[in-house]
Scaffold this motif. Sequence first.
Motif, PDB file in Angstrom:
ATOM      1  N   THR A  47      39.139  29.867  45.827  1.00 29.55           N
ATOM      2  CA  THR A  47      39.157  29.497  47.245  1.00 29.55           C
ATOM      3  C   THR A  47      39.833  30.549  48.117  1.00 29.55           C
ATOM      4  O   THR A  47      39.315  30.928  49.173  1.00 29.55           O
ATOM      5  CB  THR A  47      39.886  28.147  47.424  1.00 29.55           C
ATOM      6  N   LEU A  48      41.002  31.032  47.665  1.00 30.85           N
ATOM      7  CA  LEU A  48      41.820  31.909  48.501  1.00 30.85           C
ATOM      8  C   LEU A  48      41.601  33.392  48.244  1.00 30.85           C
ATOM      9  O   LEU A  48      41.806  34.213  49.146  1.00 30.85           O
ATOM     10  CB  LEU A  48      43.307  31.574  48.305  1.00 30.85           C
ATOM     11  N   VAL A  49      41.210  33.718  47.023  1.00 26.94           N
ATOM     12  CA  VAL A  49      41.029  35.131  46.679  1.00 26.94           C
ATOM     13  C   VAL A  49      39.729  35.308  45.902  1.00 26.94           C
ATOM     14  O   VAL A  49      39.730  35.740  44.735  1.00 26.94           O
ATOM     15  CB  VAL A  49      42.210  35.683  45.831  1.00 26.94           C
ATOM     16  N   PRO A  50      38.596  34.972  46.502  1.00 25.66           N
ATOM     17  CA  PRO A  50      37.330  35.133  45.779  1.00 25.66           C
ATOM     18  C   PRO A  50      37.125  36.586  45.368  1.00 25.66           C
ATOM     19  O   PRO A  50      37.288  37.495  46.170  1.00 25.66           O
ATOM     20  CB  PRO A  50      36.281  34.672  46.795  1.00 25.66           C
ATOM     21  N   GLY A  51      36.826  36.775  44.112  1.00 24.46           N
ATOM     22  CA  GLY A  51      36.687  38.132  43.582  1.00 24.46           C
ATOM     23  C   GLY A  51      37.788  38.489  42.615  1.00 24.46           C
ATOM     24  O   GLY A  51      37.608  39.344  41.747  1.00 24.46           O
ATOM     25  N   ALA A  52      38.951  37.825  42.745  1.00 22.80           N
ATOM     26  CA  ALA A  52      40.027  38.020  41.781  1.00 22.80           C
ATOM     27  C   ALA A  52      39.737  37.184  40.532  1.00 22.80           C
ATOM     28  O   ALA A  52      38.995  36.201  40.591  1.00 22.80           O
ATOM     29  CB  ALA A  52      41.368  37.620  42.383  1.00 22.80           C
ATOM     30  N   VAL A  53      40.329  37.578  39.436  1.00 25.06           N
ATOM     31  CA  VAL A  53      40.076  36.898  38.161  1.00 25.06           C
ATOM     32  C   VAL A  53      41.334  36.164  37.707  1.00 25.06           C
ATOM     33  O   VAL A  53      42.372  36.795  37.493  1.00 25.06           O
ATOM     34  CB  VAL A  53      39.659  37.916  37.080  1.00 25.06           C
ATOM     35  N   PRO A  54      41.275  34.846  37.547  1.00 25.35           N
ATOM     36  CA  PRO A  54      42.427  34.123  37.007  1.00 25.35           C
ATOM     37  C   PRO A  54      42.559  34.410  35.519  1.00 25.35           C
ATOM     38  O   PRO A  54      41.550  34.522  34.809  1.00 25.35           O
ATOM     39  CB  PRO A  54      42.081  32.659  37.266  1.00 25.35           C
ATOM     40  N   ALA A  55      43.776  34.538  35.034  1.00 23.87           N
ATOM     41  CA  ALA A  55      43.988  34.892  33.634  1.00 23.87           C
ATOM     42  C   ALA A  55      45.362  34.426  33.178  1.00 23.87           C
ATOM     43  O   ALA A  55      46.188  33.986  33.979  1.00 23.87           O
ATOM     44  CB  ALA A  55      43.861  36.412  33.457  1.00 23.87           C
ATOM     45  N   THR A  56      45.590  34.525  31.883  1.00 25.24           N
ATOM     46  CA  THR A  56      46.930  34.305  31.352  1.00 25.24           C
ATOM     47  C   THR A  56      47.783  35.527  31.662  1.00 25.24           C
ATOM     48  O   THR A  56      47.261  36.587  32.040  1.00 25.24           O
ATOM     49  CB  THR A  56      46.883  34.120  29.833  1.00 25.24           C
ATOM     50  N   ASN A  57      49.089  35.420  31.461  1.00 24.03           N
ATOM     51  CA  ASN A  57      49.948  36.592  31.625  1.00 24.03           C
ATOM     52  C   ASN A  57      49.482  37.734  30.736  1.00 24.03           C
ATOM     53  O   ASN A  57      49.421  38.890  31.159  1.00 24.03           O
ATOM     54  CB  ASN A  57      51.402  36.246  31.297  1.00 24.03           C
ATOM     55  N   GLN A  58      49.147  37.397  29.496  1.00 23.80           N
ATOM     56  CA  GLN A  58      48.684  38.411  28.555  1.00 23.80           C
ATOM     57  C   GLN A  58      47.390  39.053  29.048  1.00 23.80           C
ATOM     58  O   GLN A  58      47.223  40.279  28.982  1.00 23.80           O
ATOM     59  CB  GLN A  58      48.456  37.787  27.178  1.00 23.80           C
ATOM     60  N   GLY A  59      46.488  38.246  29.553  1.00 21.78           N
ATOM     61  CA  GLY A  59      45.226  38.778  30.063  1.00 21.78           C
ATOM     62  C   GLY A  59      45.432  39.664  31.273  1.00 21.78           C
ATOM     63  O   GLY A  59      44.759  40.692  31.417  1.00 21.78           O
ATOM     64  N   VAL A  60      46.359  39.289  32.137  1.00 19.35           N
ATOM     65  CA  VAL A  60      46.671  40.101  33.311  1.00 19.35           C
ATOM     66  C   VAL A  60      47.213  41.462  32.892  1.00 19.35           C
ATOM     67  O   VAL A  60      46.755  42.509  33.352  1.00 19.35           O
ATOM     68  CB  VAL A  60      47.694  39.366  34.214  1.00 19.35           C
TER      69      VAL A  60
END
Length: 227
Positions: A47-60
């Motif tokens: 909703t707020l940052v379309p295009g960003a990827v949600p991930a775990t800390n490890q994934g980030v």
Amino acid sequence: MAKIKNVGIIGAGKVGIVLAQLALAAGYHVRISGSGSVQKIALTIETLVPGAVPATNQGVVSKSDLIILAIPLSRYKNIKPKLLKDKLVIDAMNYWWETDGIREEVLDPDSTSSEQVQKYFNKSTIVKTFNHMGYHNLQEEARPAGAENRKALFVTGDNKAAVDEVADFVNTMGFDTVVHDDLADGIMTEPGSSLFGASLTKAELQNVIDHFDETEFGQKIKAGKAN
């Protein structure tokens, strides 16, 4: 150091979201982790940052060239030091009593918060910035390089090459910079200082820093009464 292309943000609160928006607008690939599961923050990110990827800390961390810590200061030790080993890390955190509780339970009184963050993440390179301007100002006042009345951010750390790299990154995010090469100088931007919450041009920011020792907060620090 390698050119920054992928930005990882640990913290999906107001500051983390705004920095993610700025990073996307600047052309970076952005990953964000929050305090809960990936599914928990996915809708917020969509909703707020379309295009960003949600991930775990490890994934980030594993997919990013630069990590931004945008979490309450009292929670940085929830992250294992080895997770950020060999990473360039921006400390965008501040002690804030409403979210962090009693200061003495969070920080050693004998050094600044960023020095303690660096000591904890001792295999990482910490640079302090994005912490003294309110998130509304960060969101609304980013401007292209050379724009009139462009605002500035203070950038400091002990590794000059890393500080210069982060300063270049800050410039792409929409802000001029005033650069120091001493992580302890981050104290000049923390709550209680005349810089905290201020939105200033480079000349104005430099002027405040030049006169920091003359301020009440600066005098308290010199007297060992504030950190």
